[in-house]
Write an enzyme that holds these catalytic residues in place. Sequence first.
Site, short mmCIF file in Angstrom:
data_model
loop_
_atom_site.label_atom_id
_atom_site.label_comp_id
_atom_site.label_asym_id
_atom_site.label_seq_id
_atom_site.Cartn_x
_atom_site.Cartn_y
_atom_site.Cartn_z
N CYS A 1 0.85 -1.18 0.00
CA CYS A 1 0.00 0.00 0.00
C CYS A 1 0.89 1.25 0.00
O CYS A 1 1.78 1.38 0.84
CB CYS A 1 -0.91 -0.01 1.22
N CYS B 1 -8.45 -5.64 -9.62
CA CYS B 1 -8.05 -4.61 -10.57
C CYS B 1 -7.64 -3.38 -9.73
O CYS B 1 -8.50 -2.70 -9.17
CB CYS B 1 -9.23 -4.32 -11.48
#
Length: 141
Positions: free
Chosen positions: A48, A120
């Site tokens: 992240c 995605c």
Amino acid sequence: MPDKMNLTDAQWRERLTPEQYKILRQAGTERAFTGKYEKNKQAGAYKCAGCGLPLFASDTKYNSGSGWPSFTAPADGDAVDMHQDGSHGMVRTEVTCARCQGHLGHVFPDGPGPGGMRYCINSASLDFEPEAGADKNVEEN
């Protein structure tokens, strides 16, 4: 389950680039085929960009043809959270970071493999950490 990370809006703006802020904190989307990791085939871990939590492993990444990095599964089931997203006149499943709640992208049930899922994910919501000794110039065709 990772500990939650809560920062103020001002702290997020200091920590992230404008593009990362738009995607991670405002659920934006980068244009298809423009993200820096869309063609990356290098071995390593995708983390992240907001908090550094490992999210996806390179061995689950594949070329879906969608224009965004696509993965068959998260690195750890607790790394991401999923929420119903009814924006833009569609019903989709949003994927967020379990630690900082940053928007990553969406998951669809049209992927390969036994799980059949396609995560995605926006490149701008990710940082990539290559494996030691991995070829840094490998890209998908």
